[in-house]
Design an enzyme around this catalytic site. Sequence first.
Site, short mmCIF file in Angstrom:
data_model
loop_
_atom_site.label_atom_id
_atom_site.label_comp_id
_atom_site.label_asym_id
_atom_site.label_seq_id
_atom_site.Cartn_x
_atom_site.Cartn_y
_atom_site.Cartn_z
N ILE A 112 0.78 -1.24 0.46
CA ILE A 112 0.02 0.05 -0.10
C ILE A 112 1.13 1.19 0.33
O ILE A 112 0.46 2.64 -0.86
CB ILE A 112 -1.15 -0.33 1.04
CG1 ILE A 112 -2.28 -0.90 0.79
CG2 ILE A 112 -1.81 1.07 1.20
CD1 ILE A 112 -2.83 -1.42 2.59
N SER B 68 11.86 3.38 4.34
CA SER B 68 11.52 2.10 4.60
C SER B 68 13.09 1.86 5.81
O SER B 68 13.86 2.41 6.10
CB SER B 68 12.34 1.44 3.45
OG SER B 68 12.78 -0.69 3.51
N ASP C 56 13.31 3.02 10.97
CA ASP C 56 12.67 1.45 11.09
C ASP C 56 12.62 2.02 12.59
O ASP C 56 12.41 2.87 13.59
CB ASP C 56 14.31 0.58 12.02
CG ASP C 56 13.81 -0.91 12.25
OD1 ASP C 56 13.12 -0.51 12.57
OD2 ASP C 56 14.64 -1.13 12.27
N ASN D 166 2.16 4.35 7.39
CA ASN D 166 1.61 3.20 7.23
C ASN D 166 1.90 1.86 7.69
O ASN D 166 1.75 1.13 7.65
CB ASN D 166 1.48 3.53 5.46
CG ASN D 166 1.75 2.13 4.83
OD1 ASN D 166 0.75 1.52 4.70
ND2 ASN D 166 2.62 1.51 4.44
N SER E 76 -7.05 -0.19 10.44
CA SER E 76 -8.18 -1.95 10.15
C SER E 76 -9.63 -1.43 10.01
O SER E 76 -9.39 -1.02 12.08
CB SER E 76 -7.05 -2.32 10.48
OG SER E 76 -8.11 -3.89 9.74
N LYS F 165 -4.78 -2.06 16.49
CA LYS F 165 -5.41 -0.86 15.35
C LYS F 165 -6.16 -0.12 16.44
O LYS F 165 -6.62 0.96 16.02
CB LYS F 165 -5.65 -1.50 14.66
CG LYS F 165 -4.80 -2.53 13.44
CD LYS F 165 -3.97 -1.06 13.39
CE LYS F 165 -2.68 -1.68 12.24
NZ LYS F 165 -2.77 -0.94 10.53
N THR G 109 -1.54 -7.76 0.70
CA THR G 109 -0.21 -7.72 1.12
C THR G 109 0.65 -8.76 1.49
O THR G 109 0.23 -10.07 1.37
CB THR G 109 -0.31 -6.55 1.70
OG1 THR G 109 -0.88 -6.60 3.25
CG2 THR G 109 -1.41 -5.10 1.11
#
Length: 245
Positions: A16, A36, A62, A89, A144, A171, A203
């Site tokens: 995503i 990342s 991280d 994300n 979510s 979440k 995913t």
Amino acid sequence: MASKTIVLITGANRGIGYTLAQTLARDYGFHILLGSRSTASGSTAVATLQNEGLSVESLAIDLEFNESIERAAKEVERKYGRLDVLVNNAAIGIDDTFTGDVNDIRRLYQETFNTNLFGTATVTGAFIPLLEKSYLPRIVFLTSSLGSLAERANSESAYHEVGWESYRCSKAALNMLCLNYWKKYECKPKWKINAACPGFVVTKLNKGGGVISTEEAMPNLVRLCTLGMDGESGTFTNANGVVRW
């Protein structure tokens, strides 16, 4: 670069986050900081997007380590002096690794919360000073519908039989984190702070078990990343509209 909207997306080397980076850079001309934890994975993703002529750069971050988060924030401050959009994300889902042993419960919840809540909270806190320097700061928390207390309590919900207990708890906590920041800045109408469920997307997190593509998940996420001065704040939405907290 001063004229471009600066966007940081965590966990954006695939899935995503990657598609969102591609979409915002391609369709809106935004400059994307592709977050990342793996420098190699981030560099590979960035190279692909740059070959498409997109304004994207890699940012090592991280969520498990404060030092990495602090270093990333300082790098963005040095290069740009501000951040316009933060997309939280990055997340993990490891409930399928639970051994069933009561002694494994703490490990499961600690690892899940360490990334999904503690890491996201630390990232948000570290970048708030840079967001405060934006003309129109926006934060999007990717959550979510599994984190909805209302859906968990509804025996007729489509999500009622879904397990993933530690993920659901993380979440739900993330939703409160979103609302905490919304409350902090509700008196400043320029701030747009929202939570979004992208849907059951194919995913790596769900081992390809989703039902929609990352591209199909984009419209609402892109909308929240590009809200104008009259845009909403303090909402929880998915592709169909409002989700109950």
